[in-house]
Design an enzyme around this catalytic site. Structure first.
Site, short mmCIF file in Angstrom:
data_model
loop_
_atom_site.label_atom_id
_atom_site.label_comp_id
_atom_site.label_asym_id
_atom_site.label_seq_id
_atom_site.Cartn_x
_atom_site.Cartn_y
_atom_site.Cartn_z
N ASP A 115 0.81 -1.12 -0.39
CA ASP A 115 0.55 0.30 -0.02
C ASP A 115 0.97 1.43 -0.25
O ASP A 115 0.62 1.89 0.89
CB ASP A 115 -1.11 -0.14 1.00
CG ASP A 115 -0.93 -1.20 1.48
OD1 ASP A 115 -1.89 -1.62 0.71
OD2 ASP A 115 -2.01 -1.68 2.88
N GLU B 101 -11.30 -0.45 -3.33
CA GLU B 101 -10.54 -0.09 -2.34
C GLU B 101 -8.94 1.02 -2.99
O GLU B 101 -9.34 1.26 -4.08
CB GLU B 101 -10.08 -0.84 -1.28
CG GLU B 101 -9.00 -1.95 -2.08
CD GLU B 101 -8.80 -3.18 -1.51
OE1 GLU B 101 -9.48 -2.94 0.10
OE2 GLU B 101 -8.49 -4.08 -1.44
#
Ligand code: FUB
Length: 326
Positions: free
Chosen positions: A42, A220
């Protein structure tokens, strides 16, 4: 602080459509994944005014239990995309005064995809974390603040204010600061993406959330940036292959920071990982996409590692498909 010296094969390669300045070779990139002494995912990339590129990823814990045991964040930086410094840990789950107590159930700590932004001379580090059980209905966005980009962070005793009560699967905070200095907050998961102007204090929303429209197959990992007056929102989709997750990165564009958005399609294909999550940044005149794969772990327990590749744009502003290098 740990300096990571990469024994890279220093080959600068051009992917289709890159804008190389005449007579100037593109800088070499480290081979992917470029952080190998711990597992990272991420990646949020930011360039601060010291001229360095900072990376704020999440940290996969080995041995893993899905993403349950992720409990801390490290910061990394570079000035050449070859040599990276691990500045060490900045925040951990135990620092979060309002956080869900791991002892409530299963020891899970859930420090998921973060972002960091510099505003008014301070660094604001945003991270998703559950406040209670059931954990997936109680996501909040924590904030840690420092005067420095890679150390000295203190977690505030309250989460980002103004998000309301429906926080089911709402993760992955992202902050975008527009040319006029106005900061915007985005987050989302489970098919929903929302955003709003941030208050000047950076710790509360300045207006009710707007749910983003026009995003095709949003899952997401929202990330907003601006190029030549166009707003881009990149995100992970829900793509599967052979019955398993094989999320890709898509993008949409708008002439306003909160949309409505026009879906433009996939620009980063599936990696060896079921999830996808990335950021786009301009550094020293070139554009890059940071993302993660499971190449280093071989997919063991979904352990992930961050990668970087060049990003190219067409004349009309559309993003070229990224060539994933290793
Ligand atoms: O790393 C934990 C979660 O996995 C992130 O918050 C999502 O974006 C996915 O990458």
């Amino acid at each position: 602080m740990r300096r990571i010296l990469l024994s890279a094969t220093l080959v600068a390669t051009l992917s289709c459509g890159e804008t190389q300045r005449e007579g100037e070779p593109l800088p070499a990139l480290a081979p992917n994944p470029f952080i190998t002494h711990l597992y990272t995912a991420d990646p949020s990339a930011r360039v601060w005014d010291d001229g360095r590129l900072y990376l704020y990823p999440s940290h996969d814990i080995d041995p893993p239990r899905g993403c349950d045991l992720m409990d801390k964040y490290h910061v990394f930086s570079t000035d050449d995309l070859l040599h990276w410094t691990d500045h060490g840990q900045i925040v951990e789950a135990a620092d979060v005064p309002w956080g869900r107590k791991p002892s409530l159930a299963d020891g899970a700590t859930f420090m998921w995809a973060p972002d960091c932004i510099r505003k008014n001379g301070r660094y604001y580090f945003y991270f998703p974390h559950p406040s209670d059980d059931p954990w997936n209905s109680n996501w909040r966005i924590g904030i840690a603040v420092s005067d420095r980009p890679a150390s000295g962070f203190t977690v505030l005793d309250h989460w980002l204010e103004g998000l309301g009560d429906d926080n089911f699967a709402m993760i992955d905070p992202n902050i975008f600061v527009d040319d006029d200095g106005q900061a915007y907050f985005y987050y989302g998961g489970g098919g929903r993406c929302a955003g709003a102007r941030l208050h000047e204090n950076m710790t509360e929303l300045a207006e009710p959330l707007t749910f983003m429209t026009g995003l095709n197959d949003f899952h997401e990992a929202a990330w907003v940036f601006k190029r030549n007056g166009t707003y881009y929102l990149t995100y992970a989709d829900n793509h599967t292959e052979n019955g398993r997750g094989a999320n890709r990165m898509r993008y949409a564009v708008s002439n306003k920071p909160l949309g409505p958005w026009a879906g433009k399609g996939v620009f980063l294909g599936s990696t060896s990982c079921d999830t996808s999550h990335g950021s786009v940044v301009e550094y020293k005149g070139e554009w890059y996409v940071f993302y993660h794969s499971s190449d280093l772990s071989g997919g063991r327990g979904n352990l992930r590692s961050v990668c970087v590749d060049r990003l190219g744009f067409n004349e009309d502003g559309t993003i070229r498909t990224v060539r994933q290098t290793r």
